[in-house]
Motif scaffolding. Structure first.
Motif, PDB file in Angstrom:
ATOM      1  N   ARG A 237      -4.261   6.190  -3.709  1.00  0.00           N
ATOM      2  CA  ARG A 237      -4.186   4.791  -4.123  1.00  0.00           C
ATOM      3  C   ARG A 237      -5.344   4.451  -5.062  1.00  0.00           C
ATOM      4  O   ARG A 237      -5.162   3.732  -6.057  1.00  0.00           O
ATOM      5  N   ALA A 246      -0.922   0.540 -10.350  1.00  0.00           N
ATOM      6  CA  ALA A 246      -0.634   0.121  -8.971  1.00  0.00           C
ATOM      7  C   ALA A 246       0.819  -0.310  -8.769  1.00  0.00           C
ATOM      8  O   ALA A 246       1.420   0.034  -7.744  1.00  0.00           O
ATOM      9  N   ALA A 249       2.978   2.670  -7.977  1.00  0.00           N
ATOM     10  CA  ALA A 249       2.417   3.614  -7.004  1.00  0.00           C
ATOM     11  C   ALA A 249       3.485   4.360  -6.220  1.00  0.00           C
ATOM     12  O   ALA A 249       3.296   5.524  -5.847  1.00  0.00           O
TER      13      ALA A 249
END
Length: 277
Positions: A237, A246, A249
C-alpha cells in the motif's frame, strides 16, 4: 440476451453480402459461424453491467442492437489506440523480450489487422506478456482495451524505480533460471521493493544484500501465512500510494497473497534468499 435465431439470421445475411461483395449468397459453414459470432459480439456491446441499459437493449430489434454495438466496438478501438499512443511514449522494455515483442511489436499489428466488421471477436494477438489484470472472459477489442489499460498502469509503477536497477534485476533473474523471463515485470519488481522497504535498503535501486535477507527473515519469523499477508499488504500500500495510484490499488492486490505464500514457504524451507535474491 433475448434474441431468437430468426432475428439474428437477417443481420448475418446482410453481413454475408458485404463479406462476399454481393458476388455470392453462400459462404462456408466456418465463415457463417465466424460472422454469427461477430454479430453476437457486437450486440453484446449494448449489454453493459447497468440493468437499465440491458432492459433498453432487449427492446431493440436485433439489427439496431447490432448497428449500435458495432459503433461501440469501433469507438473502443479508438479508445484503445489512444491508450496505446500514451503508453508507447518513453516506453522502456528493460531488456524483457516478451514485454517488448508484445507491446512494441505486437500491438501495432493488432491495430492494422483488427476487423471490427467481420471478426470483432478476434483479438489476433496471443498477449504472451501477462498483465496483472484478470480478463479470462474477454475477447476482441474488449480484451485489448483492458489489457492496454493494465499495461499503462503497470508502466507507471515500473517508472518509480531506476531503469538500470530494473534491467539488472531482470538480467540476474534470467541468468539464475537460465531462461528468458516470461512473467509480469511488476510482479518481479514489487516483490524486491517490498523486501527493500522491510530491510531499510535502497528501494529505488532495488538492492538487497545477504544481511538484508536476514532482516527480512527476522521480520517474518514465526508469522502465520495470514500475518505475513497483512504485513506485505502494508508495504504494498505504501508503494502504491507513493506512485499516486491508490485508486487503482486493487489491480495489484493479487500479488499480496502470492508474495505471502512464497515468503511463508521459503521460511519453512530456509529458502528466503531464493525469493528475494
Amino acid at each position: 440476451m433475448e434474441y431468437r435465431m430468426e432475428e439474428l439470421l437477417p443481420v448475418v445475411g446482410k453481413l454475408v453480402e458485404k463479406f462476399t461483395s454481393k458476388e455470392s449468397s453462400s459462404v462456408t459453414f466456418e465463415t457463417a459461424q465466424m460472422l454469427m459470432e461477430g454479430v453476437i459480439y457486437c450486440i453484446e456491446q449494448c449489454f453493459p453491467a447497468s440493468g437499465t441499459a440491458l432492459e433498453a437493449a432487449k427492446k431493440m430489434p436485433a439489427e439496431e442492437a447490432y448497428r449500435i454495438g458495432y459503433g461501440l466496438a469501433v469507438e473502443k478501438v479508438y479508445k484503445a489506440k489512444a491508450v496505446y499512443d500514451g503508453l508507447i511514449v518513453d516506453f522502456q522494455d528493460y531488456g524483457c523480450r516478451n514485454y517488448r515483442e508484445t507491446v512494441r511489436e505486437g500491438m501495432p499489428a493488432f491495430f492494422l489487422k483488427y476487423d471490427a466488421k467481420f471478426q470483432p471477436q478476434n483479438h489476433i494477438l496471443t498477449l504472451d506478456y501477462p498483465s496483472l489484470g484478470q480478463h479470462e472472459n474477454l475477447c476482441g477489442i474488449n480484451l485489448i482495451y483492458e489489457y492496454l489499460c493494465d499495461i499503462a498502469l503497470e508502466k507507471r509503477i515500473l517508472e518509480c524505480f531506476d531503469r538500470e536497477a530494473v534491467q539488472m534485476l531482470l538480467k540476474r533473474t534470467e541468468e539464475y533460471h537460465d531462461i528468458l523471463y516470461m512473467e509480469n515485470l511488476c510482479s518481479l519488481v514489487l516483490l524486491r521493493a517490498v523486501g527493500c522497504m522491510i530491510a531499510g535498503a535502497n528501494g529505488a535501486g532495488l538492492e538487497l544484500s545477504l544481511k538484508d535477507i536476514e532482516e527480512i527473515r527476522g521480520f517474518f519469523k514465526g508469522n502465520t501465512k495470514e500475518q505475513i499477508e497483512n504485513k506485505v499488504a502494508v508495504y504494498m500500500r505504501i508503494i502504491i500510494e507513493k506512485a499516486k495510484l491508490a485508486p487503482q490499488a486493487s489491480h495489484f492486490q493479487g500479488l499480496v497473497h502470492e508474495y505471502a505464500v512464497r515468503i511463508y514457504n521459503a521460511l519453512e524451507d530456509d529458502g528466503l534468499k531464493g525469493v528475494f535474491l
